[in-house]
Design a protein around this motif. Structure first.
Motif: not given
Length: 338
Positions: A164, A168, A189, A205-206, A208-209, A212-213
């Motif tokens: 993540f 980012t 992803s 989770a990473a 998915s994040a 969304q980011f």
């Protein structure tokens, strides 16, 4: 009296939700033809991106999908900047990229799980080539195991730091350069972003994040200045999948070859797609995620963890078969599919 008011209020809130869900289900079929026409129009008017001479920064480029993404861009005449921790492998990839038609190839050994390294690789690219046109955030790692049994929290945090934050923050430091040339971010992803695959809680989770980011970034002003392509691959033959434990992936599960996955990713990026699921049939799972998420949980719980899908099924089986036989039955399921 207060309890009655709370119950009535709760009933009204839930009723509104059910009414809205029913309304959407009724409207969706009527909207489908218009959505299809919109997609056709979008495809016709979409301009493919020319990557000849473009500077492409690729993280996780020493092996697996990242290596083949670099080779795909090389065959299209791009200038590639290759980032990973293993310098000797980067040199091999750079040489192969040059042989495959790259205008130039540079290596920048780095660990993007560290914030200063995320900035350094962008600075390296600008200092060597004067610009950055395409950023491919591919670097990632995973660790298999049930979350409740994870004892070393450093391992858990390491996944998020790379998958993540490494993704980012590299984008953060590249944004000004990308906005200047109306460039592109290509995000690798995973279908794990919407599929609750067991023993991969933090990795899922990473991923998915990340989705969304970038969805949020699209809605912000910067989203009008750059193109963002999010790719969600399924299981691909790579170091991550080959190096995992034996019971992680069923032996019969279809695996996409790494070159095929990389080719699909670059083609989606060149076409400027917003999202691309590779291979396409994983998209059939999306309606379950929206309308019946529990159905996505049942198969992995049974066939990978050897557990009953629900408490109700467990109770029924215990009553009919007995507790010991129920446990033996579900424990045997993973052996049948792995």
């Amino acid at each position: 009296m207060e309890n009655l008011v709370r119950r009535v209020r709760s009933l009204l809130v839930n009723s509104v939700g059910y009414v809205m869900a029913g309304f959407l289900l009724l409207v969706l079929p009527a909207m489908l033809p218009w959505l299809i026409l919109y997609r056709i129009f979008e495809r016709i008017t979409r301009e493919e991106k020319i990557v000849v001479g473009k500077v492409v920064l690729i993280t996780g480029a020493s092996a697996g999908i990242g290596r083949h993404i670099a080779l795909e861009y090389a065959t299209r005449g791009a200038i590639v900047v290759l980032v990973a921790r293993r310098e000797h492998l980067l040199r091999e990839v750079a040489a192969k990229c040059m042989a495959n038609g790259a205008r130039d190839a540079a290596i920048c050994p780095a660990d993007v799980s560290k914030q200063d390294e995320c900035k350094r690789i962008v600075d390296f690219t600008i200092s060597n080539f004067g610009k950055l046109d395409i950023l491919v955030n591919n670097a990632g790692t995973a660790k298999s195991g049930l979350f409740a049994e994870q004892k070393n929290t450093d391992d858990v945090k390491a996944i998020m730091d790379l998958d993540f934050w490494g993704n980012t923050l590299t984008t953060k430091y590249a944004l000004n350069q990308l906005r200047r040339v109306r460039g592109q971010v290509v995000v690798i992803s995973s279908v794990a972003a919407f599929v609750p695959y067991p023993k991969q809680a933090i990795y899922n989770a990473a991923k998915s994040a990340i989705v969304q980011f970038y969805d949020t970034i699209r809605a912000e002003p910067v989203g009008q200045d750059i193109t963002i392509t999010v790719v969600l691959p399924g299981f691909v033959e790579s170091e991550l999948t080959k190096g995992g434990p034996k019971d992680h992936i069923p032996s019969w599960w279809p695996m996409l070859s790494t070159p095929s996955a990389a080719r699909a990713i670059v083609e989606a990026a060149v076409a400027g797609k917003r999202y691309h699921i590779v291979p396409f049939w994983y998209a059939t799972w999306l309606p379950y995620k929206v309308f019946a998420p529990e159905l996505l949980e049942w198969p992995p719980r049974m066939f990978l963890l050897g557990k009953p899908p629900t408490r109700a099924v467990e109770t029924i089986c215990n009553t009919v078969l007995g507790k010991d036989n129920t446990q033996k039955l579900f424990r045997a399921l993973p052996e049948w599919v792995i």
